[in-house]
Enzyme design. Structure first.
Site, PDB file in Angstrom:
ATOM      1  N   HIS A 173      -2.642 -24.168  74.609  1.00  0.00           N
ATOM      2  CA  HIS A 173      -3.238 -25.465  75.710  1.00  0.00           C
ATOM      3  C   HIS A 173      -2.237 -26.425  75.855  1.00  0.00           C
ATOM      4  CE1 HIS A 173      -7.720 -23.955  74.668  1.00  0.00           C
ATOM      5  NE2 HIS A 173      -7.152 -23.475  75.632  1.00  0.00           N
ATOM      6  N   ASP A 186     -12.582 -21.951  72.887  1.00  0.00           N
ATOM      7  CA  ASP A 186     -11.839 -20.925  73.651  1.00  0.00           C
ATOM      8  C   ASP A 186     -11.053 -19.874  73.025  1.00  0.00           C
ATOM      9  OD1 ASP A 186     -10.686 -19.944  76.104  1.00  0.00           O
ATOM     10  OD2 ASP A 186      -8.865 -21.030  75.602  1.00  0.00           O
ATOM     11  N   MET A 240      -8.902 -27.077  68.868  1.00  0.00           N
ATOM     12  CA  MET A 240     -10.424 -27.843  69.230  1.00  0.00           C
ATOM     13  C   MET A 240     -11.256 -26.859  70.202  1.00  0.00           C
ATOM     14  SD  MET A 240     -11.255 -31.570  70.765  1.00  0.00           S
ATOM     15  CE  MET A 240     -10.235 -32.128  69.412  1.00  0.00           C
ATOM     16  N   SER A 245      -4.136 -23.907  70.328  1.00  0.00           N
ATOM     17  CA  SER A 245      -4.606 -25.501  70.998  1.00  0.00           C
ATOM     18  C   SER A 245      -4.153 -26.246  69.960  1.00  0.00           C
ATOM     19  CB  SER A 245      -6.125 -25.760  71.169  1.00  0.00           C
ATOM     20  OG  SER A 245      -6.320 -26.807  72.009  1.00  0.00           O
ATOM     21  N   THR A 246      -4.871 -27.551  69.655  1.00  0.00           N
ATOM     22  CA  THR A 246      -4.521 -28.629  68.922  1.00  0.00           C
ATOM     23  C   THR A 246      -3.833 -28.186  67.622  1.00  0.00           C
ATOM     24  OG1 THR A 246      -6.514 -29.636  69.919  1.00  0.00           O
ATOM     25  CG2 THR A 246      -5.370 -30.919  67.925  1.00  0.00           C
TER      26      THR A 246
END
Length: 203
Positions: free
Chosen positions: A48, A144, A141, A14-15
């Site tokens: 993401h 997940d 973040m 993700s991030t």
């Protein structure tokens, strides 16, 4: 179950993940060659990202290394040495039939507000034999992917998380560590070597 020679690496991020993915995919072919592995693994990736940027990410990752990166298409057979990226508006799931892996795009609801969901990818793999499967959870973040990685770990997959120092945000990998879902925690610059070494020992 998958054939002995067909390995699969499932990656969630993700991030900060786009840069981490670029590093991993650029380094992996060279590390595989160092270990004398003639067959590159299939790589399935859930990052993401908004659907409008998914294709641009695939194009960018193509330029970062020698591995072919494309958006996953529903029902396509997965090939060794290729990277399949979840489209930004669908979950990427992996099915296995007669020794082959296939992409399946799921239109279910978001998981923990995430679509595509890393948990969805990992849990789809946990239904199969995982002696030739590696689960990788990179910077991001939230949580997940942590429960899905645990499911893979419990089914015999080797699992690894990015360490805190090299992560932009240590939410997802940190949660996986807290759950006891990982075999190892390594820096992103060491991830490709770790994956190659595990694949070499499992052949």
């Amino acid at each position: 179950m998958a054939t002995e020679k067909q390995s699969l690496v499932a990656v969630g991020a993700s991030t900060g993940g786009t840069k981490a993915l670029a590093t991993l995919l650029a380094q992996l072919p060279g590390q595989l060659a160092q270990y004398g592995l003639p067959v590159e693994p299939i790589i399935a990736v859930t990052q993401h990202i908004d659907s409008g940027f998914a294709r641009a990410l695939a194009d960018s990752l193509n330029k970062a290394g020698s591995l072919q990166v494309s958006l996953a298409e529903n029902g396509e057979q997965m090939e060794s040495g290729r990277v399949y990226l979840a489209p930004g508006d669908s979950h990427l799931l992996v099915d296995c039939c007669d020794g082959n892996y296939f992409c399946r795009l799921g239109d279910g609801p978001p998981r923990d507000k995430c679509k595509p969901s890393v948990d969805a990818l990992f849990e789809s793999l946990a239904a199969h034999s995982l002696d030739q499967v590696i689960g990788v959870l990179l910077t991001g973040m939230g949580k997940d992917g942590a429960k899905g990685l645990l499911a893979m770990h419990q089914q015999g997959a080797y699992t690894v998380a990015q360490d805190e120092d090299s992560s932009v945000i240590w939410g997802m990998p940190g949660e996986a560590v807290r759950l006891g879902a990982v075999n190892d925690v390594v820096a992103i610059d060491e991830m490709a070597e770790k994956i190659a070494s595990v694949l070499a020992t499992r052949k």
